[in-house]
Design a protein around this motif. Structure first.
Motif, PDB file in Angstrom:
ATOM      1  N   THR A 146      12.599  -3.023  -1.544  1.00 19.67           N
ATOM      2  CA  THR A 146      11.430  -3.107  -0.668  1.00 19.67           C
ATOM      3  C   THR A 146      10.667  -1.790  -0.766  1.00 19.67           C
ATOM      4  N   PRO A 147       9.391  -1.723  -0.443  1.00 23.25           N
ATOM      5  CA  PRO A 147       8.530  -2.826  -0.030  1.00 23.25           C
ATOM      6  C   PRO A 147       7.968  -3.653  -1.197  1.00 23.25           C
ATOM      7  N   TYR A 148       8.377  -3.348  -2.445  1.00 21.49           N
ATOM      8  CA  TYR A 148       7.814  -4.122  -3.553  1.00 21.49           C
ATOM      9  C   TYR A 148       8.101  -5.605  -3.379  1.00 21.49           C
ATOM     10  N   ARG A 151       6.173  -7.133  -0.172  1.00 21.83           N
ATOM     11  CA  ARG A 151       4.728  -7.027   0.002  1.00 21.83           C
ATOM     12  C   ARG A 151       3.966  -7.358  -1.282  1.00 21.83           C
ATOM     13  N   PHE A 152       4.533  -7.034  -2.437  1.00 20.68           N
ATOM     14  CA  PHE A 152       3.751  -7.113  -3.659  1.00 20.68           C
ATOM     15  C   PHE A 152       4.182  -8.233  -4.599  1.00 20.68           C
ATOM     16  N   PRO A 236       7.497  -0.012   5.482  1.00 18.56           N
ATOM     17  CA  PRO A 236       6.982   1.001   6.403  1.00 18.56           C
ATOM     18  C   PRO A 236       5.622   0.619   6.990  1.00 18.56           C
TER      19      PRO A 236
END
Lengths: 542, 382
Positions: A146-148, A151-152, A236
């Motif tokens: 995370t956050p890849y 979120r991505f 975050p």
């Protein structure tokens, strides 16, 4: 070699029913082992094919085959498939399922229906995961940082998490089944310290499976919750902490490394005494080191996070514990080596795999010391040095042991011998191909090539080409056993009950065994490594 | 002298054992030193073990008619030996590595502090003077410069990384350099393989690495992103160029720094770093006179004279501030001779003109110029 009377052959578990239905609804542990064998072989082919595409792509610095995005999907497919859908289930679900009841003299596992359910759960998880990766395309790597990932990455990541989540229950079912079977179903006389070392290693593996897999399930659910509903746990931007994910993930995934290698150690501990005609050296130390590894494996996860900003005191503790986890592994290696002493050594195919395992696992273990050391790990973390290190453990170790075990127990499983010449040929080819593939990667990593790179600076090309050349040899070596094992099924099942003159209980029944395993319950009066007394069935062929 | 055993004493002893006291000296292992130590230890063990295995394999190979003798299958003393001896070595290996690590992670206080920002899929470095590297700038205001392998690469060692332009980070030799790193999106990792340093770059907290390049490291070094960060992860590279201090100043201060800004902008940057504590620009009284409407007007001085604040008067006031003291203000200012050169002084004058009704039309600030923030670290263009 004696040929069994036809009447006995008819009673083998293989002859019990010939319809698809008789296989898919069977609760016989031996048939379920075959179901698992078919499933994980298919998944191994998928993961291996992805590996071949990766190696071909890396022939040139700019990438020879696919786009960067496709490359990222390929290494995710390779890693996820190999870790969760091949390495973790491989030895326990195929050899373990088949052999554990035989080795403890039982008719079946403690919960035969749960065993069959575990296969269906596994296949369902595998289908969901493969659908996610083939239809959706996931490029997070098998670690889902995370956050890849939340979120991505492509939304298909949630489906992949679901697949792994489902397959995790299969691990828990199998682990529970093995633990209960080992505790409750041993025949009279089979005390704990007379258990085959393969059973000890399965027992230790099962403890890790049952204790660690729920943590994986939790972290996968948390990831999914963050991804689907935006609940801030790891991202975050939502108030979460990405390092928390790494702690939770490695709390499962480091013990998972031992889930993969412990059963292989057990296989090797069976093969070496048999082909050296010597009792295993230091039985208690080998058995207890499996438990020590299982316990210590839970205390070293932070060595994956030396450069993540965790406290220096945490890094200090994880570093020293990571050095100490090498000790029980070293004990095993020393004991395997000393088992050879004063033996009568036959270098048949299973023994070649076992000795290859010892050499390659030792390299994998020793390079583990480099990555346990803080300043060295800072340099080699996330590089090809790490790739090489864990492939020496996973492929040089776990896969070699799996194939060694498949050759060793193939007569018991199928009732047929494999062709010895082809066996030796592919074992040697595999050893050469493996080293040529992965040794250059140690140098690549130390010289500066990071992992998960679709393109790379030109100065790394020579070593990458070497590695790809090795992988081609390795690929051929893997196809050979697949072909000759299948080919051997063409002849009738005429293998002797105990072609190796081995001492374990599984060799005291017919090959292949009858559905109830033993016509009369066996009685155990000694360890399964009583090779000092030449037995009447000791083979005289070399 | 008697030593009493106390918990505090035990704590000190532990701190000395793990961190070897507060004076981080150079006896700890460096990454390469530890690597070579573990390497040779492993080679000896591996060769010994494999040699033994092959010897057993040959000596005890199956031969017709030979039946292996009965022999012991365990030896507790031997088991303890090969449990305890490796453990001792491993514990020593841990300490050898940890000592070097403990020294290596804390940057010296006098380090040159550079801010590193990682974002998919590039690096950007901000220097203390506000100069920025890390992305292609279409205007000279940022001072950044793309790394063009065809033009900039003096060394065959650094090869072209595809067609992509990657950033050039210039650092001085023999100077401790600390990188304070933050990510704009996902986790990256800043790795300089030649320096053996790497650290994750997190989106929610600063992380730090530091290094001090030596003379023989003058030249170009790769910077790679080592933590997988998405599609172009493998092209998130940079070149770290170690240069002599004079060249560093030339590049970072003259070429990339605020010096390369238009004089008005540079004057504003200088005001924000050197003048703002005593001089206001909005008419407020401070230790010194405000710069609002100062330029081009006549003011009264303590010697009773009136003077016109023209270019020469301002230059004199910066270089010899005591020569004329404005009425109502103390003789407080020290000379800036030596710290401000002619380009700096003329830039300050250009900035002053923009604050005055007598500054002339040419002095109007350019539209869209970056607003200057107090503190002096903003070079514009960020």
């Amino acid at each position: 070699m004696t040929t069994l009377p036809a009447a006995v052959r008819q009673e083998s578990y293989l002859a019990e029913g010939r319809t698809i239905r008789s296989w898919l609804l069977s609760v016989d542990h031996k048939r379920i082992a075959i179901l698992y064998l078919v499933a994980i072989t298919g998944l191994f082919v998928i993961g291996g094919f992805a590996a071949m595409l990766i190696r071909v792509h890396l022939l040139t610095p700019q990438g020879a085959l696919v786009s960067k995005e496709e490359y990222n999907r390929l290494f995710t497919l390779h890693g996820t498939t190999m870790v969760w859908f091949f390495l973790i289930p491989s030895i326990p679900t195929v050899l373990g399922n088949f052999l554990l009841p035989l080795m403890v003299g039982a008719r079946d596992l403690a919960f035969p229906r749960l065993n069959l359910a575990s296969w269906y759960v596994f296949v369902a998880g595998g289908c969901v995961a493969m659908a996610a990766m083939f239809a959706g395309g996931v490029d997070t790597g098998w670690t889902f940082y995370t956050p890849y990932s939340t979120r991505f990455a492509s939304p298909a990541v949630v489906l992949l998490l679901l697949g792994i989540f489902i397959a995790g229950f299969s691990s828990i079912f199998t682990g529970l089944n093995f633990i209960v079977t080992t505790h409750t179903m041993r025949v009279p006389g089979l005390t704990w310290l007379r258990l085959p070392l393969f059973v000890w290693s399965l027992y230790a593996t099962s403890l890790v499976l049952v204790l660690a897999t729920p943590v994986l399930a939790i972290v996968l659910v948390l990831l999914g919750v963050e991804r689907l509903w935006g609940v801030g746990i790891f991202d975050p931007a939502l108030g979460g902490d990405p390092v928390l994910f790494q702690h939770l993930f490695w709390f499962y995934s480091h013990p998972a490394v031992y889930i993969m290698i412990l059963p292989g150690m057990g296989v090797v501990s069976e093969i070496i005494p048999c082909f050296a005609r010597r009792p295993i050296f230091g039985y208690r130390f080998v058995a207890m080191s499996s438990l020590a590894i299982a316990v210590l494996s839970f205390l070293v996860w932070g060595h994956h996070m030396f450069v993540s900003g965790q406290s220096i005191y945490a890094s200090m503790a994880f570093s020293i514990l990571s050095f100490l986890v090498a000790v029980p592994s070293a004990i095993k290696v020393f004991n395997w080596t000393f088992t050879l002493r004063k033996g009568t050594i036959r270098l048949r195919t299973p023994m070649l795999y076992a000795l290859g395992f010892v050499g390659l696992f030792t390299i994998g273990g020793l390079t583990g010391l480099f990555v346990a050391s803080l300043p060295v790990d800072v340099h080699v973390h996330d590089t090809y040095f790490i790739i090489a290190h864990f492939h020496y453990i996973m492929v040089g170790g776990a896969v070699m042991a799996y194939l060694g075990g498949m050759h060793f127990w193939w007569p018991k499983i199928s009732g047929r011998m494999y062709p010895e010449g082809w066996g030796v040929f592919s074992a040697v080819l595999m050893f050469i191909g493996f080293n040529l593939t992965f040794f250059p990667q140690f140098i690549l990593g130390y010289e500066g090539m990071p992992r998960r790179y679709a393109t790379y600076p030109a100065e790394f090309q020579v070593l990458n080409v070497l590695s790809t050349a090795g992988a081609s040899i390795l690929g051929v070596a893997y196809v050979a056993p697949l072909v000759y094992f299948l080919w051997s099924l063409r002849s009738p099942p005429t293998a002797a009950p105990n072609p190796w003159g081995a001492r374990g209980l599984e060799w005291q029944t017919t090959s292949p065994p009858p559905p109830e395993n033993f016509v009369a319950p066996p009685i155990v009066a000694d360890t399964p490594y009583d090779y000092d007394h030449p037995a009447p069935e000791d083979p005289t062929h070399g | 002298m008697t030593t009493t055993f106390t918990m505090a004493g035990l704590g000190d002893a532990l701190i000395r054992l793990f961190f070897r006291g507060p004076s981080g000296t150079e006896i700890g292992g460096t990454a390469d030193g530890v690597f070579m130590f573990i390497f040779w230890w492993s080679v000896v063990l591996f060769v010994g073990l494999m040699g033994l295995m092959f010897w057993f394999m040959v000596k005890y190979r199956r031969r017709p008619g030979r039946i292996g003798p009965r022999s012991v299958s365990h030896n507790t003393a031997l088991e303890l030996f090969w449990t305890i001896v490796p453990t001792i070595f491993l514990v020593f290996m841990f300490f050898y590595g940890f000592w070097g690590y403990a020294d290596a992670i804390v940057a010296p206080a006098e380090s040159l502090l550079l801010d590193v920002r990682g974002q998919q899929w590039s690096w950007m470095v901000t220097y203390p003077n506000g100069a920025i590297t890390g992305k292609v700038m279409s205007t000279p205001t940022g001072g950044g410069e793309a790394y063009d392998p065809a033009r900039d690469n003096p060394q065959a060692a650094i090869k072209n990384l595809g067609a992509k332009s990657i950033p050039l980070i210039v650092v001085p030799v023999n100077t401790p350099v600390q990188l304070r790193m933050i990510s704009s999106d996902v986790i990256h990792a800043f790795w300089v393989p030649d320096f053996r340093i790497k650290f994750d770059v997190m989106p929610n907290r600063y992380t730090n690495v530091w290094f001090e390049a030596t003379e023989d490291q003058i030249g170009d070094h790769w910077v790679f992103c080592a933590e997988y960060c998405g599609q172009d992860h493998s092209e998130m590279a940079a070149v770290l160029r170690v240069v002599p201090m004079a060249q560093y100043r030339e590049v970072v201060e003259d070429k990339w720094g605020p010096k390369s800004l238009p004089p008005v902008e540079y004057g504003r940057v200088l005001y924000n770093s050197k003048c703002f504590t005593c001089h206001s620009v909005n008419g407020d009284k401070n230790t010194g006179p405000t710069w609002l409407n100062l330029y081009g007007n006549e003011h009264e001085y303590t010697d009773g004279k009136k003077r016109l604040a023209d270019d020469n008067h301002i230059r004199e006031s910066i270089l010899t501030p005591g020569a004329a003291i404005r009425l109502g203000f103390p003789n407080q200012m020290t000379t800036f001779a030596g710290s401000l050169g002619e380009h700096e002084i003329s830039s300050i004058i250009a900035y002053m003109k923009t604050l005055s009704d007598k500054g002339g039309p040419a002095a109007a600030p350019p539209a869209g110029a970056p607003a200057a923030a107090p503190g002096g670290t903003t070079g514009g263009g960020q």
